[in-house]
Design a protein around this motif. Structure first.
Motif, PDB file in Angstrom:
ATOM      1  N   ARG A 112      32.158  43.368  42.588  1.00 41.34           N
ATOM      2  CA  ARG A 112      33.159  42.526  43.248  1.00 41.34           C
ATOM      3  C   ARG A 112      32.533  41.224  43.743  1.00 41.34           C
ATOM      4  O   ARG A 112      33.118  40.150  43.620  1.00 41.34           O
ATOM      5  CB  ARG A 112      33.791  43.296  44.407  1.00 41.34           C
ATOM      6  CG  ARG A 112      34.879  42.488  45.070  1.00 41.34           C
ATOM      7  CD  ARG A 112      35.772  43.347  45.932  1.00 41.34           C
ATOM      8  NE  ARG A 112      36.607  42.509  46.780  1.00 41.34           N
ATOM      9  CZ  ARG A 112      37.254  42.947  47.841  1.00 41.34           C
ATOM     10  NH1 ARG A 112      37.171  44.220  48.175  1.00 41.34           N
ATOM     11  NH2 ARG A 112      37.988  42.128  48.563  1.00 41.34           N
TER      12      ARG A 112
ATOM     13  N   ILE B  42      43.942  47.981  35.164  1.00 43.71           N
ATOM     14  CA  ILE B  42      43.927  47.697  36.601  1.00 43.71           C
ATOM     15  C   ILE B  42      45.354  47.354  37.026  1.00 43.71           C
ATOM     16  O   ILE B  42      46.013  46.542  36.375  1.00 43.71           O
ATOM     17  CB  ILE B  42      43.025  46.474  36.915  1.00 43.71           C
ATOM     18  CG1 ILE B  42      41.648  46.588  36.255  1.00 43.71           C
ATOM     19  CG2 ILE B  42      42.918  46.239  38.429  1.00 43.71           C
ATOM     20  CD1 ILE B  42      40.726  47.611  36.841  1.00 43.71           C
ATOM     21  N   VAL B  44      47.812  45.812  40.060  1.00 48.01           N
ATOM     22  CA  VAL B  44      47.874  45.063  41.320  1.00 48.01           C
ATOM     23  C   VAL B  44      49.319  45.122  41.801  1.00 48.01           C
ATOM     24  O   VAL B  44      50.230  44.639  41.115  1.00 48.01           O
ATOM     25  CB  VAL B  44      47.426  43.594  41.122  1.00 48.01           C
ATOM     26  CG1 VAL B  44      47.570  42.797  42.423  1.00 48.01           C
ATOM     27  CG2 VAL B  44      45.980  43.527  40.628  1.00 48.01           C
ATOM     28  N   SER B  84      34.649  47.261  38.909  1.00 46.05           N
ATOM     29  CA  SER B  84      34.873  46.529  40.149  1.00 46.05           C
ATOM     30  C   SER B  84      34.930  45.022  39.903  1.00 46.05           C
ATOM     31  O   SER B  84      35.773  44.320  40.470  1.00 46.05           O
ATOM     32  CB  SER B  84      33.742  46.890  41.128  1.00 46.05           C
ATOM     33  OG  SER B  84      33.830  46.131  42.289  1.00 46.05           O
ATOM     34  N   SER B  87      38.237  44.352  38.253  1.00 46.45           N
ATOM     35  CA  SER B  87      39.319  44.482  39.238  1.00 46.45           C
ATOM     36  C   SER B  87      39.427  43.216  40.072  1.00 46.45           C
ATOM     37  O   SER B  87      40.531  42.757  40.389  1.00 46.45           O
ATOM     38  CB  SER B  87      39.065  45.647  40.193  1.00 46.45           C
ATOM     39  OG  SER B  87      39.011  46.851  39.482  1.00 46.45           O
ATOM     40  N   GLU B  88      38.290  42.674  40.443  1.00 41.84           N
ATOM     41  CA  GLU B  88      38.308  41.457  41.258  1.00 41.84           C
ATOM     42  C   GLU B  88      38.915  40.301  40.459  1.00 41.84           C
ATOM     43  O   GLU B  88      39.625  39.465  41.009  1.00 41.84           O
ATOM     44  CB  GLU B  88      36.893  41.125  41.753  1.00 41.84           C
ATOM     45  CG  GLU B  88      36.783  39.887  42.634  1.00 41.84           C
ATOM     46  CD  GLU B  88      37.623  39.904  43.916  1.00 41.84           C
ATOM     47  OE1 GLU B  88      38.007  40.995  44.370  1.00 41.84           O
ATOM     48  OE2 GLU B  88      37.899  38.807  44.449  1.00 41.84           O
ATOM     49  N   ASN B  91      42.512  40.652  40.639  1.00 41.25           N
ATOM     50  CA  ASN B  91      42.889  40.252  41.989  1.00 41.25           C
ATOM     51  C   ASN B  91      42.968  38.720  42.105  1.00 41.25           C
ATOM     52  O   ASN B  91      43.917  38.176  42.683  1.00 41.25           O
ATOM     53  CB  ASN B  91      41.829  40.813  42.952  1.00 41.25           C
ATOM     54  CG  ASN B  91      42.194  40.648  44.402  1.00 41.25           C
ATOM     55  OD1 ASN B  91      43.333  40.879  44.791  1.00 41.25           O
ATOM     56  ND2 ASN B  91      41.233  40.225  45.204  1.00 41.25           N
ATOM     57  N   PRO B 113      43.531  45.725  44.148  1.00 38.92           N
ATOM     58  CA  PRO B 113      43.591  46.248  42.783  1.00 38.92           C
ATOM     59  C   PRO B 113      43.122  47.705  42.727  1.00 38.92           C
ATOM     60  O   PRO B 113      42.261  48.110  43.486  1.00 38.92           O
ATOM     61  CB  PRO B 113      42.615  45.352  42.015  1.00 38.92           C
ATOM     62  CG  PRO B 113      41.755  44.703  43.038  1.00 38.92           C
ATOM     63  CD  PRO B 113      42.554  44.646  44.295  1.00 38.92           C
ATOM     64  N   GLU B 114      43.736  48.453  41.832  1.00 33.57           N
ATOM     65  CA  GLU B 114      43.327  49.850  41.659  1.00 33.57           C
ATOM     66  C   GLU B 114      43.204  50.149  40.183  1.00 33.57           C
ATOM     67  O   GLU B 114      43.954  49.608  39.375  1.00 33.57           O
ATOM     68  CB  GLU B 114      44.398  50.787  42.232  1.00 33.57           C
ATOM     69  CG  GLU B 114      44.339  50.954  43.727  1.00 33.57           C
ATOM     70  CD  GLU B 114      45.522  51.781  44.220  1.00 33.57           C
ATOM     71  OE1 GLU B 114      45.964  52.703  43.490  1.00 33.57           O
ATOM     72  OE2 GLU B 114      46.006  51.482  45.327  1.00 33.57           O
ATOM     73  N   GLN B 115      42.290  51.052  39.873  1.00 29.96           N
ATOM     74  CA  GLN B 115      42.227  51.503  38.483  1.00 29.96           C
ATOM     75  C   GLN B 115      43.446  52.370  38.232  1.00 29.96           C
ATOM     76  O   GLN B 115      43.953  53.035  39.132  1.00 29.96           O
ATOM     77  CB  GLN B 115      40.925  52.239  38.210  1.00 29.96           C
ATOM     78  CG  GLN B 115      39.927  51.289  37.557  1.00 29.96           C
ATOM     79  CD  GLN B 115      38.638  51.978  37.204  1.00 29.96           C
ATOM     80  OE1 GLN B 115      37.816  52.189  38.083  1.00 29.96           O
ATOM     81  NE2 GLN B 115      38.468  52.328  35.939  1.00 29.96           N
TER      82      GLN B 115
END
Ligand SMILES: [Fe+2]
Ligand SMILES: [Fe+2]
Lengths: 136, 151
Positions: A112, B42, B44, B84, B87-88, B91, B113-115
């Motif tokens: 991240r 992912i 959102v 991760s 996911s960002e 996002n 965000p989620e898997q």
């Protein structure tokens, strides 16, 4: 290399801090992603993490001061982005210590951080430079 | 509205590819049947004037290429780190679209965000439902936009 020259804002102090930050994040990621055992990586990783935690706060502060000095209109919103990241870093390090240095937490943090930092510097910080140039 | 949202998501994705990955050659087309054997999905969530979700479908090879460009490091599997980072990015794209929407007085927030596990049997109906396939030199991605206007 993590740092790219097109991230430069043209503000020497901020550019120097960004380069230092990228250098530290890069060495953090290299240790994080190396093949060594987790136990072996831990001392170096934790050391870099501690440095970054302090350095990020320092850099955000200086960058916000610079924004104020040029009356940057996006100051408040930008400050919120910084605060969001500081909050995230603090929360992760608390969980990380509580979990007795869980590897998954750090891998998740590293991924991240990578995306966040690149976007923040390449997109959001650039807006400060764009404004400074327009303002003359 | 469908068209505007489609455009906003395409523009935000192009901007992110350009600024974060230095890829400016990006084309897009509506896609009803995006096929991919192995992908990272992912989701959102969106709340506010519009409610629903955006599903980002990143094929594994696209994901690995993206993280490779950002970090300069080699990755050969989607692990916690890669998921991760991706996911960002989902996002960031979503956040940029929410900012664009607020300029036209549509106020929404996004959820972290989620898997996600794609569910072929999920046939919940949305007022705004469109899919877009984005093609780049490092691979494709697919965005599924599923939103309702808040009543
Ligand atoms: Fe910065
Ligand atoms: Fe900043």
């Amino acid at each position: 290399m993590l740092w790219k020259d097109n991230y430069e804002l043209g503000v020497p102090q901020i550019d120097a801090q960004h380069k230092e930050l990228f250098r530290r994040v890069e060495s953090f990621l290299q240790v994080l992603r190396s093949e060594d055992s987790w136990e072996k990586k831990l001392p170096k990783l934790n050391e870099t993490l501690e440095f970054m935690k302090k350095y990020v706060v320092e850099h955000f502060h200086d960058e916000e001061e610079y924004q104020k000095s040029i009356n940057y209109p996006g100051y408040e919103a930008h400050k919120q982005r910084h605060m969001g990241m500081v909050g995230y870093v603090q929360e992760v390090s608390r969980k990380y210590e509580q979990s007795n240095y869980d590897e998954n937490l750090m891998q998740e943090f590293g991924g991240r951080l990578l995306s966040w930092l690149i976007n923040h510097v390449a997109a959001e910080d650039q807006l400060i430079a764009d404004y400074a140039k327009k303002r003359g | 509205m469908v068209h505007k949202l489609y455009r906003d998501f395409v523009d935000a994705t192009q901007k992110v590819f350009n600024l974060m990955l230095n890829i400016s050659d990006v084309s897009e087309h509506p896609s009803e049947d995006f096929k991919c054997d192995d992908e990272v999905d992912i989701v959102v969530g969106v709340v506010g004037d519009l409610q629903g979700k955006i599903v980002y479908r990143f094929p594994v090879s696209t994901s690995l290429n993206m993280v490779n460009i950002m970090s300069g490091m080699e990755f050969n599997a989607v692990d916690v780190f890669v998921a991760s980072a991706i996911s960002e990015i989902a996002n960031i794209i979503s956040g940029n679209v929410m900012t664009t929407l607020s300029d036209s007085k549509i106020q929404c927030d996004i959820l972290p965000p989620e898997q996600y596990k794609l569910d072929a049997n999920d046939n919940k109906k949305y007022e705004i439902a469109t899919n877009c396939c984005i093609c780049t030199i490092i691979g494709k991605i697919c965005l599924e936009i599923r939103l309702n206007r808040a009543s």
